[in-house]
Design a protein around this motif. Sequence first.
Motif, PDB file in Angstrom:
ATOM      1  N   LEU A 170       0.805  -1.221   0.000  1.00  0.00           N
ATOM      2  CA  LEU A 170       0.000   0.000   0.000  1.00  0.00           C
ATOM      3  C   LEU A 170       0.841   1.275   0.000  1.00  0.00           C
ATOM      4  CD1 LEU A 170      -2.942  -0.782   2.448  1.00  0.00           C
ATOM      5  CD2 LEU A 170      -2.817  -1.093  -0.019  1.00  0.00           C
ATOM      6  N   ASP A 171       2.094   1.210   0.433  1.00  0.00           N
ATOM      7  CA  ASP A 171       2.914   2.414   0.564  1.00  0.00           C
ATOM      8  C   ASP A 171       3.380   2.889  -0.813  1.00  0.00           C
ATOM      9  OD1 ASP A 171       4.512   4.475   1.370  1.00  0.00           O
ATOM     10  OD2 ASP A 171       5.978   3.229   2.430  1.00  0.00           O
ATOM     11  N   LEU A 172       2.958   4.096  -1.187  1.00  0.00           N
ATOM     12  CA  LEU A 172       3.323   4.679  -2.473  1.00  0.00           C
ATOM     13  C   LEU A 172       4.430   5.725  -2.346  1.00  0.00           C
ATOM     14  CD1 LEU A 172      -0.292   5.356  -3.803  1.00  0.00           C
ATOM     15  CD2 LEU A 172       1.089   3.290  -4.113  1.00  0.00           C
ATOM     16  N   THR A 173       4.953   5.931  -1.146  1.00  0.00           N
ATOM     17  CA  THR A 173       5.919   6.995  -0.894  1.00  0.00           C
ATOM     18  C   THR A 173       7.173   6.791  -1.739  1.00  0.00           C
ATOM     19  OG1 THR A 173       5.127   6.913   1.378  1.00  0.00           O
ATOM     20  CG2 THR A 173       7.004   8.328   0.930  1.00  0.00           C
ATOM     21  N   LEU A 174       7.688   7.885  -2.306  1.00  0.00           N
ATOM     22  CA  LEU A 174       8.804   7.797  -3.233  1.00  0.00           C
ATOM     23  C   LEU A 174      10.164   7.822  -2.558  1.00  0.00           C
ATOM     24  CD1 LEU A 174       7.274  10.140  -5.935  1.00  0.00           C
ATOM     25  CD2 LEU A 174       7.610   7.673  -6.125  1.00  0.00           C
ATOM     26  N   ALA A 175      10.230   8.101  -1.261  1.00  0.00           N
ATOM     27  CA  ALA A 175      11.509   8.092  -0.536  1.00  0.00           C
ATOM     28  C   ALA A 175      11.262   7.569   0.877  1.00  0.00           C
ATOM     29  CB  ALA A 175      12.114   9.490  -0.477  1.00  0.00           C
ATOM     30  N   PRO A 176      12.041   6.593   1.321  1.00  0.00           N
ATOM     31  CA  PRO A 176      11.804   6.008   2.646  1.00  0.00           C
ATOM     32  C   PRO A 176      12.127   6.927   3.805  1.00  0.00           C
ATOM     33  CG  PRO A 176      13.787   5.082   1.658  1.00  0.00           C
ATOM     34  CD  PRO A 176      13.135   5.910   0.598  1.00  0.00           C
ATOM     35  N   ALA A 177      12.827   8.042   3.551  1.00  0.00           N
ATOM     36  CA  ALA A 177      13.249   8.918   4.640  1.00  0.00           C
ATOM     37  C   ALA A 177      12.123   9.770   5.204  1.00  0.00           C
ATOM     38  CB  ALA A 177      14.377   9.831   4.167  1.00  0.00           C
ATOM     39  N   CYS A 178      10.977   9.809   4.538  1.00  0.00           N
ATOM     40  CA  CYS A 178       9.888  10.682   4.983  1.00  0.00           C
ATOM     41  C   CYS A 178       9.358  10.285   6.351  1.00  0.00           C
ATOM     42  CB  CYS A 178       8.730  10.634   3.987  1.00  0.00           C
ATOM     43  SG  CYS A 178       9.089  11.375   2.402  1.00  0.00           S
ATOM     44  N   ALA A 179       8.786  11.277   7.032  1.00  0.00           N
ATOM     45  CA  ALA A 179       8.132  11.020   8.315  1.00  0.00           C
ATOM     46  C   ALA A 179       6.689  10.586   8.122  1.00  0.00           C
ATOM     47  CB  ALA A 179       8.176  12.272   9.187  1.00  0.00           C
ATOM     48  N   HIS A 180       6.280  10.406   6.869  1.00  0.00           N
ATOM     49  CA  HIS A 180       4.908  10.011   6.575  1.00  0.00           C
ATOM     50  C   HIS A 180       4.911   8.980   5.457  1.00  0.00           C
ATOM     51  CE1 HIS A 180       5.829  13.501   3.951  1.00  0.00           C
ATOM     52  NE2 HIS A 180       5.295  12.722   3.025  1.00  0.00           N
ATOM     53  N   ALA A 181       3.789   8.291   5.309  1.00  0.00           N
ATOM     54  CA  ALA A 181       3.597   7.330   4.224  1.00  0.00           C
ATOM     55  C   ALA A 181       2.358   7.727   3.441  1.00  0.00           C
ATOM     56  CB  ALA A 181       3.445   5.922   4.783  1.00  0.00           C
ATOM     57  N   TRP A 182       2.464   7.700   2.134  1.00  0.00           N
ATOM     58  CA  TRP A 182       1.362   7.993   1.219  1.00  0.00           C
ATOM     59  C   TRP A 182       0.838   6.645   0.739  1.00  0.00           C
ATOM     60  CZ3 TRP A 182      -1.837  11.651   0.326  1.00  0.00           C
ATOM     61  CH2 TRP A 182      -2.422  11.899  -0.913  1.00  0.00           C
ATOM     62  N   ILE A 183      -0.325   6.242   1.228  1.00  0.00           N
ATOM     63  CA  ILE A 183      -0.807   4.897   0.940  1.00  0.00           C
ATOM     64  C   ILE A 183      -1.934   4.927  -0.084  1.00  0.00           C
ATOM     65  CG2 ILE A 183      -0.129   4.062   3.227  1.00  0.00           C
ATOM     66  CD1 ILE A 183      -3.150   3.999   3.915  1.00  0.00           C
ATOM     67  N   GLY A 184      -1.903   3.951  -0.985  1.00  0.00           N
ATOM     68  CA  GLY A 184      -2.944   3.822  -1.995  1.00  0.00           C
ATOM     69  C   GLY A 184      -4.133   3.056  -1.446  1.00  0.00           C
TER      70      GLY A 184
END
Length: 493
Positions: A398-412
């Motif tokens: 489900l994780d669509l985030t383009l960089a693992p370093a983020c403090a958030h996850a953009w989930i589909g």
Amino acid sequence: MDALHEGWRQAVEAARGGAVYRALADAIAADIAAGRLAPGAALPPQRRLAWGLGVAIATVTRAYDELSARGLVTAEVGRGTRVGRRRRADDGVIAPREAARPRRRRETSAEAEDETALIDLSLAQPADPAAAAALSRTLAALAAAPQAAELLAYQPARGAARHRAAGAAWLGRAGWSPDPARVTVTAGAQHALVVALAAIAAPGEAVAVEGLANPSILAAARFRGIRLKPLPIDAEGADPAALDRLAAEDGRLRGAILSPSLHNPTGASMGPARRADLAHVIARRGLFLIEDDVHAPLAPPAALPAPVAALCPDQVLLVGSPSKVLGPGLRVGWLAAPAALDDRIAAALWASAWMAPPLGAEIVTRWIDDGTAETLATAARAANLRRRTLLDQRLPGLDLTLAPACAHAWIGLGPDRGHDRVWDPDRFAEAAEAAGVRVAPARAFTVPPVPVPAAARLSLAAAPDDAVFLKALDRLARLLDPRAAPSSLRPIA
């Protein structure tokens, strides 16, 4: 054609030879205001409505775009164009708020309370106990410091010299840092955004932004009465060529406000070539760029190129803050800006806050100087990476985030596992909160007329520990389980 559409046809006929699209938009808006079109009601497909009214498809498209810009309709993947819910004053604001907890069968133990407590993953904020311990030590040291009384006095408008120097050090990266003389201390990054917008654009003027953008940017633009023009984004963020075309088409475009580093919410980051292209467009078109660099400290050392501000400092206003690693309650931010904007920045600063609170600036300055800030930043990066691994384990794919370093996850949110339908992001947020987890739905990040994607943002950092974070993920996993009853899933058709 029914009575409702007949009214639209009459409005179109009366406007022949003029702005037909606006007349159609006004007629639809009137029906929404009168309640003849309820929230969630679908507008006719553009081709069908154009045929029924005897107008070009482009006319209907432009009318729908106008309604979207007014915040009256939304275009969503899989749903078409629908009447939006009625706007509230806090629409799009992602902030702590009171909420009813899920109903409990009994209230007999602390364990039961813990099992049903709402877990807020909507806010991208750190929750490291080490920061609280560091704050206690620093406050004790300040209490004994002979200069403590100075923190109660008015400060220079742009902040004390040592606080500005600390800000320059924080904003620096990849061998570059701004001149401390060009740095203004602000009451957090949000304050810096408002001040920067006031410096480059007047109400009614336009500024470009990513089609999915930090809600703080959208709120600042609404507050200032700035029109936002969405830009397409890809794996490296905003497209400089699209900004160039937009500047050629819109003579009232004053600039852009973009997040080239760890973009919120997608996590995209521009490489050196994309940053150079963006700087070239900004310089050639005579635009200003407000560069939102707030999430950059979460990236590993040397992972990101220098800010775009390093390439054209006379046209870039760089916004930074330690809130994503030290804590948002300190309300400290910095704005590095061209000297040509000093008067406008000073006027906006005085009108909005007079000065940044010196106590928070002093705490952050001490932490930058003694290494505490970097220690907390290192811990925040490690925690975010660890929790992304937990997310991948509990909610695979489900994780669509383009960089693992983020403090958030953009989930589909669609198609869900085992389903051929997609979630409406607002309904998902409502269902998640009913299940005990607060998330940020995609609508909060979407700039009209960009369609609202089937997605939501989860904060990796907000939970106080990994156990609470895992509990939140388990609740979401049950909600997304394809074996759950349709009534609890509530996907859209």
